[in-house]
Design a protein around this motif. Structure first.
Motif, PDB file in Angstrom:
ATOM      1  N   SER A 292     -52.464 -47.130 -28.198  1.00 11.45           N
ATOM      2  CA  SER A 292     -51.439 -46.098 -28.286  1.00 11.45           C
ATOM      3  C   SER A 292     -50.500 -46.466 -29.430  1.00 11.45           C
ATOM      4  O   SER A 292     -50.799 -47.352 -30.234  1.00 11.45           O
ATOM      5  N   GLU A 293     -49.370 -45.801 -29.495  1.00 10.93           N
ATOM      6  CA  GLU A 293     -48.450 -46.051 -30.589  1.00 10.93           C
ATOM      7  C   GLU A 293     -47.768 -47.407 -30.476  1.00 10.93           C
ATOM      8  O   GLU A 293     -47.243 -47.910 -31.467  1.00 10.93           O
ATOM      9  N   SER A 294     -47.756 -48.002 -29.285  1.00  8.94           N
ATOM     10  CA  SER A 294     -46.984 -49.229 -29.117  1.00  8.94           C
ATOM     11  C   SER A 294     -47.737 -50.329 -28.355  1.00  8.94           C
ATOM     12  O   SER A 294     -47.131 -51.310 -27.962  1.00  8.94           O
ATOM     13  N   HIS A 295     -49.013 -50.176 -28.119  1.00  9.11           N
ATOM     14  CA  HIS A 295     -49.755 -51.270 -27.482  1.00  9.11           C
ATOM     15  C   HIS A 295     -51.222 -51.204 -27.870  1.00  9.11           C
ATOM     16  O   HIS A 295     -51.754 -50.143 -28.212  1.00  9.11           O
ATOM     17  N   VAL A 296     -51.863 -52.359 -27.817  1.00 14.46           N
ATOM     18  CA  VAL A 296     -53.284 -52.495 -28.147  1.00 14.46           C
ATOM     19  C   VAL A 296     -53.914 -53.425 -27.123  1.00 14.46           C
ATOM     20  O   VAL A 296     -53.355 -54.470 -26.797  1.00 14.46           O
ATOM     21  N   ALA A 297     -55.065 -53.012 -26.618  1.00 12.53           N
ATOM     22  CA  ALA A 297     -55.869 -53.876 -25.749  1.00 12.53           C
ATOM     23  C   ALA A 297     -57.294 -53.846 -26.286  1.00 12.53           C
ATOM     24  O   ALA A 297     -57.891 -52.778 -26.396  1.00 12.53           O
ATOM     25  N   GLU A 298     -57.817 -55.004 -26.640  1.00  6.63           N
ATOM     26  CA  GLU A 298     -59.142 -55.056 -27.254  1.00  6.63           C
ATOM     27  C   GLU A 298     -59.903 -56.263 -26.744  1.00  6.63           C
ATOM     28  O   GLU A 298     -59.320 -57.283 -26.373  1.00  6.63           O
ATOM     29  N   LEU A 299     -61.224 -56.103 -26.733  1.00  7.39           N
ATOM     30  CA  LEU A 299     -62.120 -57.151 -26.254  1.00  7.39           C
ATOM     31  C   LEU A 299     -62.968 -57.620 -27.419  1.00  7.39           C
ATOM     32  O   LEU A 299     -63.713 -56.838 -28.009  1.00  7.39           O
ATOM     33  N   ASP A 300     -62.832 -58.887 -27.763  1.00  4.22           N
ATOM     34  CA  ASP A 300     -63.581 -59.489 -28.869  1.00  4.22           C
ATOM     35  C   ASP A 300     -64.469 -60.586 -28.300  1.00  4.22           C
ATOM     36  O   ASP A 300     -64.053 -61.730 -28.131  1.00  4.22           O
ATOM     37  N   GLY A 301     -65.695 -60.228 -27.971  1.00  2.00           N
ATOM     38  CA  GLY A 301     -66.607 -61.195 -27.353  1.00  2.00           C
ATOM     39  C   GLY A 301     -66.117 -61.601 -25.984  1.00  2.00           C
ATOM     40  O   GLY A 301     -66.064 -60.796 -25.054  1.00  2.00           O
ATOM     41  N   ASP A 302     -65.722 -62.869 -25.846  1.00  2.12           N
ATOM     42  CA  ASP A 302     -65.222 -63.364 -24.555  1.00  2.12           C
ATOM     43  C   ASP A 302     -63.699 -63.450 -24.530  1.00  2.12           C
ATOM     44  O   ASP A 302     -63.131 -64.036 -23.615  1.00  2.12           O
ATOM     45  N   THR A 303     -63.024 -62.850 -25.523  1.00  2.58           N
ATOM     46  CA  THR A 303     -61.563 -62.918 -25.628  1.00  2.58           C
ATOM     47  C   THR A 303     -60.949 -61.539 -25.445  1.00  2.58           C
ATOM     48  O   THR A 303     -61.334 -60.587 -26.133  1.00  2.58           O
ATOM     49  N   LEU A 304     -60.006 -61.434 -24.519  1.00  2.00           N
ATOM     50  CA  LEU A 304     -59.272 -60.192 -24.274  1.00  2.00           C
ATOM     51  C   LEU A 304     -57.885 -60.342 -24.865  1.00  2.00           C
ATOM     52  O   LEU A 304     -57.132 -61.240 -24.473  1.00  2.00           O
ATOM     53  N   ARG A 305     -57.535 -59.462 -25.825  1.00  2.00           N
ATOM     54  CA  ARG A 305     -56.226 -59.509 -26.472  1.00  2.00           C
ATOM     55  C   ARG A 305     -55.371 -58.355 -25.982  1.00  2.00           C
ATOM     56  O   ARG A 305     -55.825 -57.206 -25.981  1.00  2.00           O
ATOM     57  N   LEU A 306     -54.136 -58.644 -25.602  1.00  2.00           N
ATOM     58  CA  LEU A 306     -53.210 -57.647 -25.097  1.00  2.00           C
ATOM     59  C   LEU A 306     -51.925 -57.726 -25.905  1.00  2.00           C
ATOM     60  O   LEU A 306     -51.246 -58.759 -25.913  1.00  2.00           O
ATOM     61  N   PHE A 307     -51.587 -56.625 -26.604  1.00  2.00           N
ATOM     62  CA  PHE A 307     -50.364 -56.544 -27.391  1.00  2.00           C
ATOM     63  C   PHE A 307     -49.476 -55.465 -26.780  1.00  2.00           C
ATOM     64  O   PHE A 307     -49.898 -54.316 -26.655  1.00  2.00           O
ATOM     65  N   GLY A 308     -48.261 -55.802 -26.420  1.00  2.00           N
ATOM     66  CA  GLY A 308     -47.320 -54.822 -25.881  1.00  2.00           C
ATOM     67  C   GLY A 308     -47.464 -54.650 -24.378  1.00  2.00           C
ATOM     68  O   GLY A 308     -48.563 -54.812 -23.813  1.00  2.00           O
ATOM     69  N   PRO A 309     -46.374 -54.290 -23.687  1.00  2.00           N
ATOM     70  CA  PRO A 309     -46.417 -54.168 -22.219  1.00  2.00           C
ATOM     71  C   PRO A 309     -47.435 -53.158 -21.720  1.00  2.00           C
ATOM     72  O   PRO A 309     -48.046 -53.358 -20.666  1.00  2.00           O
ATOM     73  N   GLY A 310     -47.629 -52.043 -22.429  1.00  2.00           N
ATOM     74  CA  GLY A 310     -48.571 -51.026 -21.963  1.00  2.00           C
ATOM     75  C   GLY A 310     -49.995 -51.523 -21.875  1.00  2.00           C
ATOM     76  O   GLY A 310     -50.818 -50.947 -21.155  1.00  2.00           O
TER      77      GLY A 310
END
Length: 571
Positions: A292-310
C-alpha cells in the motif's frame, strides 16, 4: 556547386567522383528527378528540402555520419547511402514513397539506431550488410519484426513467410517482456515510495512518543502501575501460554535510561493484496504479499520482510502449509515493538520452522520487552539493530536475553555465538535476582503477578509438594530454589500498553481481585465451619481418645511390643 539555380528544367544531375564538400545552389531545380553525388567529400545532408520531385538520391561514398534533413522529399523512392560513416538514421519516416534504402558499409552498431525505419510503410528493399549490427545473431529477425510488412528484400535476400512468422512470434515475446519489465519497474517504484512513506510515518511516530522525565532513582510503585492495577501482560513460558490468559505487570521494571516509552496511537492502513513485486535486488523469487502507500510485506525465499505497521496484517492471512513452513527469518522495520508483541503467538503457530527474528527501527528500549519473545516455540538467532532501538545502549541486554529466553535455545544474538560461559554469567546475575523476587514476594502477590500457567506451577510447588513432604510454605521458601526456575523467570515480564485499553485493563484487574478475594473468603469460611464442628464433637471425641488410650495400655507388655513394631515399620 554553383550556378545551377537557373537551370529550371534540369531533370538529371550527375556530379559523382568529384571533390564536392557541400550540397548547395539547388533551390531552383524544382523539376530535378535524379541527383547523383557519389564519391565526393560531403559530410552532411542539407539544402535539398526544396526538391519535391526528386525520385533518386545517390550519396554513397561520402563522409556523412548522420541521416537527417530529408523533409520535403515527397517523391523520393530510392536513397543510396552506402560506404559512409553513418551511425544513426533519422527523418526517413518523412519519406512517404521511399521503397529502396541502401545503408551498407556504415557504422550502425545497434538496431535502435534504425528506429525510424519502423514507420516507413512503403519500404520494400533494405540493405544493411557491412554494419557492426549485422554481427548479432538475431539481427535479421530483429529487423523483420520491426520493419514494414511490405519489406521484400533484406540484404539482397528475399524474405520468406517462415521468417515473417518467426519474427512475429519474437515480436510478441519481446512486447510481453517489455510490458513485464515496465510492470516490475512500476512495482519497484511503488515499493520504494511505500517504504519511504513508512519511514516518514515512523519518524512522526517517534516524535509523538510520550517520554516521562528521566531520573536515576528507582521507579516507585503507584496505584496506577501496581500489580493490582497493571494492564494485561503478554508474555510467559512458550509451552504454556494461551491467548486468553490474564496477564500481570512484573514487579521488576528495567527501562533504557530510566524512561518508559509509551505509544499514543497506532493506526493501521488498509493493505490491499498486490501481485508479484521485485525486490530492490534483481532476484525473481521475491513475492509481494501486501503493498500500500505506507507498508510493504514481501517474501524473499525463506525471509519475510515487513515494513510499516500495516504489514502485520499479512500475518493474519491464510498461509499455505508449504509457504509457511519455508519461512525461517522475519524482519520487522518501522514497526513499534509493542504492536508486534500480540503477533508472537500467531507467528509461533503459523511458522513452525522460524529460527531468526530481526528488529530494525522498532523502538525497543526496555529489557523486559524482550521477555515477550518467550511466547515463541524456539528461536536460534535474535538480531536487534542499534539504529532505532535504544535497548542496545544497555550493557546487560544480551545477558538478560540469554537468561529470560533460555527455553528458546538461542544460538546467536546479533551474530555472536551464545557460549556456555554466557549462560552461566546470565544465571549468576539475573537468576539470583529472580530467586530473591520469588522467595521474598508474598504468595498472594505472586499469584497476582504470574499468568495462569505459572499460577498452576506455583500452586503445585506450594501446596502439592509441600503437603507430601510435610513442609509449610514458609519452610519451602527457605530451601534453595523451591519456586523453580520457570517461576523465577516468569517474574521478568513486560506489560503491553497497546493491546489493552484502560477500560479492559481496569476490568481485568477487578475480575482478578474479586477471584482472589472469593478464594480467601471460601478458605476462611471452610475453616470456620470445621472449627464449629470440632467444638461440637470435641467432648465425645476426647472421651473416645481417653477410652482408646486406656484400653491400649491395659496390657503394658503388649502395648510396648506393638509400639516398637510400628516404629520399626515406619522407618
Amino acid at each position: 556547386m554553383c550556378g545551377l539555380s537557373s537551370l529550371r528544367c534540369l531533370r538529371v544531375l550527375l556530379l559523382g567522383n568529384n571533390r564536392i564538400q557541400r550540397i548547395s545552389d539547388v533551390d531552383g531545380l524544382t523539376k530535378l528527378d535524379v541527383l547523383d553525388l557519389h564519391n565526393n567529400q560531403i559530410c552532411q545532408i542539407e539544402n535539398i528540402s526544396c526538391l519535391s520531385r526528386l525520385r533518386l538520391l545517390n550519396l554513397s561514398g561520402n563522409r556523412i555520419t548522420r541521416v537527417e534533413n530529408l523533409q520535403g522529399l515527397n517523391s523520393l523512392t530510392e536513397l543510396n547511402l552506402r560506404h559512409n560513416s553513418i551511425t544513426s538514421v533519422t527523418d526517413v519516416e518523412h519519406l512517404p514513397r521511399l521503397q529502396r534504402l541502401f545503408l551498407s558499409a556504415n557504422n550502425i552498431s545497434s538496431v535502435d539506431a534504425l528506429a525510424c525505419l519502423w514507420d516507413c510503410g512503403s519500404l520494400s528493399e533494405l540493405s544493411l550488410d557491412g554494419n557492426p549490427v549485422c554481427v548479432e545473431s538475431c539481427f535479421r529477425q530483429s529487423v523483420l519484426r520491426c520493419c514494414s510488412p511490405h519489406l521484400q528484400l533484406l540484404d539482397m535476400k528475399r524474405i520468406t513467410e517462415e521468417e515473417r512468422r518467426t519474427a512475429s512470434v519474437s515480436a510478441r515475446k519481446e512486447d510481453e517482456k517489455k510490458k513485464e519489465s515496465h510492470k516490475q519497474a512500476a512495482h519497484k517504484e511503488r515499493r520504494r515510495l511505500a517504504i519511504q512513506n513508512a519511514a516518514q510515518q515512523w519518524e512522526g511516530l517517534k516524535a509523538n512518543l510520550e517520554l516521562p522525565a528521566q531520573n536515576d532513582t528507582k521507579e516507585e510503585v503507584s496505584p496506577d502501575n501496581s500489580p493490582a492495577h497493571s494492564p494485561a501482560q503478554t508474555n510467559g513460558n512458550a509451552q504454556e501460554t494461551s491467548p486468553d490468559e490474564p496477564r500481570r505487570l512484573s514487579p521488576l521494571t528495567v527501562s533504557a535510561g530510566g524512561s518508559d516509552t509509551r505509544l499514543r496511537s497506532n493506526s493501521r492502513p488498509n493493505s490491499p493484496r498486490d501481485p508479484r513485486l521485485q525486490d530492490g535486488s534483481s532476484g525473481s523469487s521475491v513475492q509481494s504479499l501486501s503493498l500500500s502507500e505506507s507498508h510493504v510485506a514481501e517474501l524473499d525465499g525463506d525471509t519475510l520482510r515487513l515494513f510499516g505497521p500495516g504489514a502485520l496484517e499479512t500475518l493474519e492471512r491464510c498461509w499455505g502449509v508449504q509457504t509457511a513452513a519455508s519461512v525461517s527469518t522475519i524482519i520487522f522495520r518501522f514497526i513499534h515493538y509493542d504492536s508486534i508483541i500480540p503477533s508472537f503467538l500467531r507467528i509461533r503457530l503459523k511458522f513452525p520452522n522460524l529460527t531468526h527474528l530481526v528488529f530494525m527501527e522498532c523502538s525497543i528500549s526496555q529489557l523486559l520487552q524482550l521477555a515477550a519473545l518467550a511466547q515463541l516455540r524456539r528461536l536460534e538467532q535474535l538480531t536487534v539493530h542499534p539504529e532505532g532501538n535504544p535497548l542496545l545502549r544497555l550493557t546487560l541486554w544480551r545477558t538478560f536475553s540469554i537468561y529470560r529466553l533460555q527455553q528458546l535455545n538461542l544460538h546467536k544474538i546479533n551474530g555472536t555465538e551464545v557460549t556456555v560461559n554466557d549462560v552461566i554469567a546470565s544465571e549468576r546475575m539475573f537468576g539470583a535476582l529472580g530467586h530473591v523476587a520469588a522467595t521474598e514476594t508474598p504468595r498472594f502477590r505472586l499469584l497476582l503477578l504470574l499468568e495462569e500457567s505459572r499460577k498452576r506451577q506455583l500452586q503445585f510447588l506450594m501446596d502439592g509438594r509441600g503437603r507430601r513432604s510435610g513442609q509449610s510454605p514458609e519452610d519451602l521458601k527457605e530451601n534453595g530454589r523451591p519456586m523453580g526456575d520457570g517461576v523465577c523467570r516468569g517474574l521478568f515480564n513486560y506489560p503491553s500498553r497497546l493491546t489493552d485499553s484502560a477500560e479492559d485493563s481496569a476490568s481485568d484487574r477487578s475480575v482478578s481481585v474479586q477471584q482472589y478475594l472469593q478464594g480467601l473468603i471460601q478458605s476462611a469460611s471452610s475453616r470456620c465451619v470445621k472449627a464449629d464442628a470440632l467444638q461440637k464433637i470435641w467432648p465425645l471425641l476426647f472421651s473416645e481418645i481417653i477410652r482408646d488410650s486406656v484400653l491400649d495400655m491395659r496390657d503394658t507388655h503388649t502395648y510396648r511390643h506393638n509400639s516398637l513394631q510400628r516404629l520399626t515399620h515406619t522407618h
